[in-house]
Scaffold this active site. Structure first.
Site, short mmCIF file in Angstrom:
data_model
loop_
_atom_site.label_atom_id
_atom_site.label_comp_id
_atom_site.label_asym_id
_atom_site.label_seq_id
_atom_site.Cartn_x
_atom_site.Cartn_y
_atom_site.Cartn_z
N GLN A 145 59.31 1.40 34.84
CA GLN A 145 59.25 2.62 34.01
C GLN A 145 57.79 3.02 33.83
O GLN A 145 56.95 2.21 33.43
CB GLN A 145 59.93 2.36 32.65
CG GLN A 145 60.07 3.59 31.78
CD GLN A 145 60.95 4.68 32.39
OE1 GLN A 145 61.92 4.40 33.06
NE2 GLN A 145 60.60 5.93 32.17
N ASP A 149 63.45 4.13 43.03
CA ASP A 149 62.73 5.28 42.49
C ASP A 149 62.04 6.08 43.60
O ASP A 149 61.54 7.19 43.37
CB ASP A 149 61.64 4.80 41.51
CG ASP A 149 61.97 5.15 40.06
OD1 ASP A 149 62.75 6.09 39.84
OD2 ASP A 149 61.42 4.49 39.16
N LYS A 186 69.30 4.47 31.01
CA LYS A 186 69.53 3.97 32.36
C LYS A 186 70.43 2.74 32.31
O LYS A 186 71.34 2.57 33.12
CB LYS A 186 68.19 3.64 33.05
CG LYS A 186 67.41 4.91 33.43
CD LYS A 186 65.97 4.64 33.85
CE LYS A 186 65.23 5.95 34.10
NZ LYS A 186 63.81 5.79 34.44
N1 GUN Z 1 58.77 8.03 33.94
C1 GUN Z 1 59.12 9.32 33.87
N2 GUN Z 1 60.03 9.61 34.82
C2 GUN Z 1 60.25 8.48 35.50
C3 GUN Z 1 61.10 8.14 36.60
O1 GUN Z 1 61.84 8.96 37.17
N3 GUN Z 1 61.05 6.86 36.99
C4 GUN Z 1 60.26 5.96 36.39
N4 GUN Z 1 60.27 4.72 36.87
N5 GUN Z 1 59.45 6.22 35.39
C5 GUN Z 1 59.48 7.49 34.93
#
Ligand code: GUN
Length: 284
Positions: free
Chosen positions: A96, A119, A52
């Site tokens: 996350q 998100d 990311k």
């Molecule tokens: N953990 C697994 N997929 C995701 C996601 O799309 N966003 C976040 N913040 N954590 C994750």
């Protein structure tokens, strides 16, 4: 059978985000900013956050990662989120997941300012999605809808079967499909006779995290199969939830793993963060 190339589409979206970012900077002086909260040392989470961050760099964003130890307190994370909510240079906040057991995840997600919730996990945005209103939509299911758009796949009136009912993938995926007027069925770990349901699918979307969950005899001839799973096989290879080699020949479209849904998640995170920055630039 056509392979849906998420890598190519993700790159196309990223390029578009990068050029809109340059434009935003020229016109308003604003650089999109993303803050990531990463707790503990789970290798998968570290890898995702690393990807990311690199994507933010490619797009010309400002990004900062708050790395915290596994035994961090709830209060310390809350303080960081409050700080990011108040920081005018930050447009998007991403926590996350998953978080360690001592942490109340829901409470943290509810603390993120809804207009920085790139998100789409805050109940405010979840509610807007469920009602069919504008708002931030979780990146992975949003990326799947972008794939349908790119490949001229109209979901209206189709039988869509979503396997997996998580807040991150399955539930928002079902909401998006319903908003797009598909007939939607959601299956989960307590679903009896999964095959009976998956065989009904014109569009089968699977995000569970079980290698080879979907086998050839569970898929209707000509179905569209979207594999949202990501698993590490014993060989070390990344694989999805679909037995790809045997299922693919039966499908009209299928997404590979890797190179399918994964790159779309990152592209949509950039898109959501840019959108947040554009809104914040107007408000400033
Ligand atoms: N953990 C697994 N997929 C995701 C996601 O799309 N966003 C976040 N913040 N954590 C994750």
């Amino acid at each position: 059978m056509q392979i849906i190339d998420g890598k190519a589409l993700g790159q196309k979206i990223e390029k578009n985000v990068a050029s809109q970012t340059a434009e935003l900077k020229t016109q308003t002086g604003r650089t999109p900013g993303l803050a990531v909260v990463l707790v503990g040392s789970d290798p998968a989470s570290q890898a995702y956050v690393g990807m990311k961050k690199k994507a933010c760099d490619r797009a010309g964003f400002y990004s900062i990662t708050h790395e915290m130890p596994e035994d961090i307190s709830q209060e310390a994370i809350e303080n960081t989120i409050t700080m990011m909510n108040d920081n005018p240079n930050i447009d998007g906040i991403l926590i996350q997941l998953p978080l360690p057991k001592q942490i109340d995840t829901t409470k943290l997600l509810e603390l993120v300012a809804p207009n920085k919730d790139v998100d789409g996990f805050h109940p405010f945005n979840v509610g807007r999605l469920a009602t069919g209103l504008d708002g931030f939509v979780p990146c992975t299911p949003l990326g799947v809808m972008e794939m349908f758009k790119e490949y001229d796949i109209d979901v209206k009136g189709k039988n869509a079967v979503v396997v997996g009912a998580s807040n991150i993938v399955g539930k928002p995926m079902a909401a998006l499909l319903l908003n797009a007027e598909a007939t939607v069925e959601v299956c989960h770990i307590y679903t009896d006779d999964l095959k009976k349901h998956t065989l009904n699918a014109d569009i089968l979307l699977v995000g569970v995290g079980v290698i080879n969950l979907i086998k050839e005899d569970m898929v209707k001839e000509g179905a569209i199969v979207i594999d949202i799973g990501i698993n590490r096989a014993d060989s070390g290879k990344l694989v999805g939830d679909v037995d790809y080699d045997n299922v693919a020949p039966k499908t009209s479209y299928i997404t590979p793993v890797p190179g399918g849904v994964g790159p779309m998640t990152i592209a949509m995170l950039l898109q959501n963060t840019l959108t947040a920055a554009q809104i914040h630039a107007k408000e400033a």
